[in-house]
Write a protein that holds these residues in place. Sequence first.
Motif, PDB file in Angstrom:
ATOM      1  N   ASP A   1      -5.406  12.897  -1.586  1.00  0.00           N
ATOM      2  CA  ASP A   1      -4.770  13.632  -0.586  1.00  0.00           C
ATOM      3  C   ASP A   1      -3.523  12.566  -0.120  1.00  0.00           C
ATOM      4  O   ASP A   1      -3.818  11.474   0.502  1.00  0.00           O
ATOM      5  N   ARG A   2      -2.517  12.612  -0.659  1.00  0.00           N
ATOM      6  CA  ARG A   2      -1.247  11.724  -0.392  1.00  0.00           C
ATOM      7  C   ARG A   2      -1.022  11.658   1.207  1.00  0.00           C
ATOM      8  O   ARG A   2      -0.781  10.732   1.569  1.00  0.00           O
ATOM      9  N   LEU A   3      -1.238  12.608   1.600  1.00  0.00           N
ATOM     10  CA  LEU A   3      -0.970  12.890   3.271  1.00  0.00           C
ATOM     11  C   LEU A   3      -1.742  12.147   3.968  1.00  0.00           C
ATOM     12  O   LEU A   3      -1.509  11.120   5.002  1.00  0.00           O
ATOM     13  N   VAL A   4      -3.233  11.999   3.556  1.00  0.00           N
ATOM     14  CA  VAL A   4      -4.028  11.267   4.463  1.00  0.00           C
ATOM     15  C   VAL A   4      -3.938   9.625   4.136  1.00  0.00           C
ATOM     16  O   VAL A   4      -3.972   8.997   5.018  1.00  0.00           O
ATOM     17  N   LEU A   5      -3.525   9.440   2.937  1.00  0.00           N
ATOM     18  CA  LEU A   5      -3.248   8.096   2.535  1.00  0.00           C
ATOM     19  C   LEU A   5      -2.017   7.553   3.217  1.00  0.00           C
ATOM     20  O   LEU A   5      -2.147   6.148   3.858  1.00  0.00           O
ATOM     21  N   LEU A   6      -1.065   8.375   3.289  1.00  0.00           N
ATOM     22  CA  LEU A   6       0.128   7.998   4.162  1.00  0.00           C
ATOM     23  C   LEU A   6      -0.102   7.666   5.499  1.00  0.00           C
ATOM     24  O   LEU A   6       0.433   6.793   6.186  1.00  0.00           O
TER      25      LEU A   6
ATOM     26  N   VAL B   1       0.556  -1.321  -0.141  1.00  0.00           N
ATOM     27  CA  VAL B   1      -0.074   0.025   0.140  1.00  0.00           C
ATOM     28  C   VAL B   1       0.907   1.536   0.041  1.00  0.00           C
ATOM     29  O   VAL B   1       0.549   2.122  -0.715  1.00  0.00           O
ATOM     30  N   LEU B   2       1.956   1.454   1.039  1.00  0.00           N
ATOM     31  CA  LEU B   2       2.874   2.336   1.108  1.00  0.00           C
ATOM     32  C   LEU B   2       3.640   2.647  -0.570  1.00  0.00           C
ATOM     33  O   LEU B   2       3.437   3.906  -0.793  1.00  0.00           O
ATOM     34  N   LEU B   3       3.948   1.573  -1.027  1.00  0.00           N
ATOM     35  CA  LEU B   3       4.531   1.768  -2.355  1.00  0.00           C
ATOM     36  C   LEU B   3       3.628   2.269  -3.560  1.00  0.00           C
ATOM     37  O   LEU B   3       3.895   3.114  -4.439  1.00  0.00           O
ATOM     38  N   THR B   4       2.445   1.636  -3.503  1.00  0.00           N
ATOM     39  CA  THR B   4       1.426   2.005  -4.384  1.00  0.00           C
ATOM     40  C   THR B   4       1.045   3.538  -4.274  1.00  0.00           C
ATOM     41  O   THR B   4       0.870   4.195  -5.250  1.00  0.00           O
ATOM     42  N   VAL B   5       0.931   3.964  -2.961  1.00  0.00           N
ATOM     43  CA  VAL B   5       0.635   5.354  -2.658  1.00  0.00           C
ATOM     44  C   VAL B   5       1.490   6.250  -3.252  1.00  0.00           C
ATOM     45  O   VAL B   5       1.334   7.269  -3.931  1.00  0.00           O
TER      46      VAL B   5
ATOM     47  N   VAL C   1     -11.754   2.654   4.325  1.00  0.00           N
ATOM     48  CA  VAL C   1     -11.334   3.997   4.539  1.00  0.00           C
ATOM     49  C   VAL C   1     -10.433   4.362   3.580  1.00  0.00           C
ATOM     50  O   VAL C   1     -10.168   5.546   2.892  1.00  0.00           O
ATOM     51  N   LEU C   2      -9.399   3.568   3.072  1.00  0.00           N
ATOM     52  CA  LEU C   2      -8.488   3.729   2.101  1.00  0.00           C
ATOM     53  C   LEU C   2      -9.211   3.920   0.640  1.00  0.00           C
ATOM     54  O   LEU C   2      -8.980   4.606  -0.088  1.00  0.00           O
ATOM     55  N   LEU C   3     -10.295   3.163   0.486  1.00  0.00           N
ATOM     56  CA  LEU C   3     -10.933   3.323  -0.678  1.00  0.00           C
ATOM     57  C   LEU C   3     -11.520   4.642  -0.757  1.00  0.00           C
ATOM     58  O   LEU C   3     -11.766   5.335  -1.716  1.00  0.00           O
TER      59      LEU C   3
END
Length: 166
Positions: A50-55, A34-38, A105-107
């Motif tokens: 929002d990259r920060l939220v996903l991280l 997930v981290l690499l995908t984001v 939540v990720l989706l």
Amino acid sequence: MRQTLKKLSLTYRSELADRIGWLIRLRWFAASGVLLTVLIATSLFDLKVDRLVLLFITSAIFVTNLGYLLYFNHLKSTPDKPDRHKRTSQFANFQISFDLLILTVLLYFSGGGENPFFFYYIFHMILASILLEPADSYRQATLAALFFNSMIFLEIQGVLPHHCLF
């Protein structure tokens, strides 16, 4: 017949702890993926997420998995008490339920229903069927459908703002 069922139940109980350890190890790989995908998707594509939220969500996966590992080690080190299997089964159910919530939540923050990774719910259902007893697997499938459909419904009704993927 009863002896066969009892024997299967004992086998299931002894294997459940091993399978939970496997699930925790698998989650490290999933969280890394997930981290690499984001990181890759937000760098290479014109995504409006929002990259920060996903991280932050991804870091929550790592932190909760560390908590799962610590609790799992505690559970393994406790003496074999009559309620140990019940606690182990509840622990497995909790992990899968929380994974479903995190996936939802990720989706949601990465496009909702338009995110092509919505099929990851299937992987969780496969894991539930491997780890859990049939009734618990059905409950987890119901929970997955409830989470996903609630997310879609709340976005359609305007209760939750939609986060476009592109």
